[in-house]
Design a protein around this motif. Structure first.
Motif, PDB file in Angstrom:
ATOM      1  N   ARG A  76       1.078  -1.181   0.099  1.00  0.00           N
ATOM      2  CA  ARG A  76       0.070   0.026   0.231  1.00  0.00           C
ATOM      3  C   ARG A  76       0.881   1.244   0.007  1.00  0.00           C
ATOM      4  NH1 ARG A  76      -5.054  -1.392   2.602  1.00  0.00           N
ATOM      5  NH2 ARG A  76      -5.478   0.823   2.702  1.00  0.00           N
ATOM      6  N   ASN A 427      -3.422   6.354   7.282  1.00  0.00           N
ATOM      7  CA  ASN A 427      -4.729   7.087   7.006  1.00  0.00           C
ATOM      8  C   ASN A 427      -4.689   7.427   5.528  1.00  0.00           C
ATOM      9  OD1 ASN A 427      -5.549   6.406   9.425  1.00  0.00           O
ATOM     10  ND2 ASN A 427      -5.450   8.672  10.299  1.00  0.00           N
ATOM     11  N   GLY A 431      -7.585   2.929  -0.370  1.00  0.00           N
ATOM     12  CA  GLY A 431      -8.251   1.638   0.149  1.00  0.00           C
ATOM     13  C   GLY A 431      -8.463   1.516   1.297  1.00  0.00           C
ATOM     14  N   GLU A 432      -8.875  -0.008   1.798  1.00  0.00           N
ATOM     15  CA  GLU A 432      -9.474  -0.174   3.063  1.00  0.00           C
ATOM     16  C   GLU A 432      -8.566   0.404   4.260  1.00  0.00           C
ATOM     17  OE1 GLU A 432     -11.833  -3.093   4.118  1.00  0.00           O
ATOM     18  OE2 GLU A 432     -12.456  -2.036   2.187  1.00  0.00           O
ATOM     19  N   PRO A 433      -9.261   1.092   5.297  1.00  0.00           N
ATOM     20  CA  PRO A 433      -8.160   1.542   6.511  1.00  0.00           C
ATOM     21  C   PRO A 433      -7.303   0.486   6.989  1.00  0.00           C
ATOM     22  CG  PRO A 433     -10.820   1.741   6.642  1.00  0.00           C
ATOM     23  CD  PRO A 433     -10.771   0.958   5.748  1.00  0.00           C
ATOM     24  N   LEU A 434      -6.192   0.738   7.395  1.00  0.00           N
ATOM     25  CA  LEU A 434      -5.242  -0.060   8.050  1.00  0.00           C
ATOM     26  C   LEU A 434      -5.102   0.271   9.536  1.00  0.00           C
ATOM     27  CD1 LEU A 434      -2.650  -0.448   5.313  1.00  0.00           C
ATOM     28  CD2 LEU A 434      -3.579  -2.311   6.470  1.00  0.00           C
TER      29      LEU A 434
END
Ligand code: HEC
Ligand code: HEC
Ligand code: HEC
Ligand code: HEC
Ligand code: HEC
Length: 449
Positions: A76, A427, A431-434
């Motif tokens: 990411r 943040n 894409g999807e929050p990590l």
């Protein structure tokens, strides 16, 4: 392609004129005259090696080497850094990641760059830095940006020579030979020193930090290689500079002879979050064991309201933290509580969004754009603006003004904390929050008044 032409051009001149010096120095930092290319089926699946080397296989599975290609944090961040670049030098760096993170793919033709469709990566290269990559290495051309030269076999029917630490191994499946390179920090250092592919900026310097430190002693009794710590660790044996590093007697393969030491293959550093995402709980527990034996922390009041906190790098063979020192977070948390347990002073405590206050005392590097502005994107890095990490064996001293004089019944606590990346960067990733990523207490000290 132009790199290759450059090289041939340079080589043709080298025999006859000093011009080669100029031409060679014009090559980008990632280029090498010995860049190898191989066929994908020359590399043997780690599963095959694991059929005989079962313990080594179990240690390597779920290690950060096994996960170097699949690691979602790396992926990411890499895609984020590549977005919106227009400068050719910056793009070349942003494309270069696969050379270390997917090395078998890079030398067998796919992926050659980060913007390739990584979902098409073959099943073997997707397994990251693996058995048949390290054990077919025969030479190093440069001590940064992965200068390993390989000599692999022709696949399972003709596996070729596997190089390692023994001079008397006679396995049936493959040939074996002693390799000095495998006993030396250089085999690790060529990937663990990272320079910007074009600007030459020192992005990671783990090998150089070790090389200039006390563990690279000319006295063989005192010399501790990367392997001397990282390939002695097993559960309950963190094997750091401040803990014993006992040998691990056993056998290297099913039915093979007993040896005084079998090098372990967990390659555990500080990352406990990513192995956990892949259910490799053993690696994440060992990362915490390593971190909790890396540093000491001391605390003393030097006047009525000022605390002096000293942090010493007692356990790492390099700076603390090392690796991606611009992303890693090692910081001091200080809390003074009154006799009711209520905090009357606090610093270094993450807020409800998991972000650390601006004034937190942190040990890290800050990358710059070449004219003094901080940058997060390593592709844009032309300079190191500051480096407050703690070198091997050294201490960092910080004064904390508590704004109050501790009374009887008060407690002052100082803790050294680790997190592999700020929430602020996570943040920003598309894409999807990590996160949140695990926060590990490395060391702590308390003073009661
Ligand atoms: C990052 C590189 C790397 C990877 C990946 C790697 N090894 Fe090793 N391995 C080494 C090094 C280096 C040594 C020797 C250390 C020394 O002598 O200081 C070693 C030692 C060995 C040995 C000799 C016995 C021992 O452990 O001391 C065997 C067998 C071996 N590895 C097999 C494997 C297998 C099987 C895999 C995959 C599951 C693997 N290795 C993955 C670097 C690697
Ligand atoms: C059929 C069983 C078998 C398979 C499959 C196998 N090995 Fe081995 N390997 C052995 C044995 C046995 C030894 C010798 C161990 C000893 O002498 O202590 C050995 C030794 C080694 C050594 C040490 C060489 C030295 O001289 O130091 C390395 C490295 C190694 N193997 C890597 C690999 C890799 C990589 C693979 C997969 C491509 C693999 N092995 C597959 C059985 C096997
Ligand atoms: C082919 C390049 C390459 C070689 C050779 C290599 N490494 Fe690595 N290593 C990596 C990469 C890339 C990662 C990070 C993977 C990630 O975080 O996604 C890594 C991760 C690690 C980690 C885990 C770091 C953490 O944050 O937990 C340790 C420890 C480590 N390597 C030690 C070694 C040692 C010891 C050797 C030599 C025996 C070695 N490496 C050889 C590329 C390499
Ligand atoms: C004296 C023992 C020792 C030696 C020698 C040593 N390390 Fe480490 N290493 C540690 C400890 C302790 C940690 C955990 C603290 C930290 O992250 O720095 C660590 C952490 C790491 C990490 C994770 C860093 C991070 O914070 O993300 C990497 C990568 C690594 N080591 C690679 C290497 C390489 C490559 C070498 C050789 C050039 C090496 N180490 C030599 C003890 C050692
Ligand atoms: C020369 C080899 C090399 C190249 C090229 C390389 N890396 Fe790495 N990378 C490493 C090593 C070694 C580590 C482990 C250091 C550590 O743990 O701190 C690492 C770790 C990382 C991590 C930390 C992952 C985690 O799970 O915390 C990120 C993010 C990362 N690299 C991004 C990149 C990006 C983006 C690129 C390309 C622009 C890149 N790397 C190119 C060697 C390399």
């Amino acid at each position: 392609m132009y790199k290759k032409q450059n090289i041939w051009f340079a080589a043709a001149y080298c025999g006859i004129t000093f011009l080669c010096v100029l031409l060679m120095s014009a090559l980008p930092a990632g280029a090498s005259s010995k860049e190898n290319t191989f066929k994908p089926d020359q590399f043997i699946d780690p599963e095959t090696c694991g059929a005989c080397h079962d313990e080594i296989m179990a240690q390597w599975q779920g290690s950060m080497h096994n996960l170097s290609h699949k690691d979602p944090i790396y992926n990411r961040v890499a895609q984020f850094f590549r977005q919106g670049l227009t400068d050719a030098g910056q793009i070349e760096e942003a494309e270069s990641c696969v050379k270390c993170h997917t090395p078998v793919g890079y030398i067998t033709g796919f992926p050659k760059k980060l913007s390739d469709d990584l979902s098409q990566t073959g099943q073997i290269p997707a397994q990251g830095i693996q058995c048949d990559y390290c054990h077919t290495a025969v030479d190093v051309t440069r001590m940064y940006n992965n200068g390993l030269v390989l000599s692999p076999g022709q696949g399972e029917d003709d596996p070729g020579v596997k190089f390692g630490p023994f001079d008397d191994a006679e396995p049936d499946f493959h040939d074996a030979a002693f390799s000095k390179l495998h006993t030396d920090s250089k085999i690790c250092g060529t990937c663990h020193d990272v320079k910007h592919a074009v600007f030459g900026t020192d992005l990671e310097t783990t090998y150089t930090e070790w090389k200039n430190g006390p563990y690279n002693s000319p006295d063989p009794e005192k010399h501790v290689s990367c392997q001397g710590c990282h390939m002695y660790q097993r559960p309950g044996v963190p094997a750091t500079g401040s803990t014993p590093r006992p040998a691990n007697p056993g056998s290297a393969a099913a039915d093979a002879k007993q040896r005084p030491h079998i090098f372990t293959h967990g390659f555990v550093g500080a990352n406990s979050g990513v192995p956990e995402m892949f259910s490799a709980k053993d690696k994440s527990v060992m990362a915490v064991e390593r971190l909790t034996h890396a540093a000491d922390i001391f605390l003393v009041m030097i006047d009525s309201h000022t605390a002096r906190v000293v942090v010493t790098n007692t356990g790492a063979g390099h700076s603390l933290p090392t690796g991606v020192g611009d992303l890693r977070q090692v910081w001091i948390e200080v809390t003074l509580t009154d006799s009711d347990g209520k905090a009357v002073f606090q610093t270094g405590v993450p807020d409800k969004n998991n972000e650390l206050p601006e004034n937190t005392v942190m040990f890290k590097t800050i990358l710059g754009d070449g004219v003094g502005n901080p940058v997060i994107n390593m592709a844009k890095a032309k300079e190191i603006l500051s480096d407050t990490r703690i070198p091997v064996g050294k201490s960092a001293v910080h004064l904390f003004n508590l704004n109050t004089t501790p009374q009887k019944g008060y407690t002052l606590t100082a803790r050294l904390m680790y997190r592999s990346m700020p929430q602020k960067i996570l943040n920003q990733l598309p894409g999807e929050p990590l996160g949140p990523l695990p926060v590990v207490e490395m060391a702590a000290v308390r003073k009661e008044f």
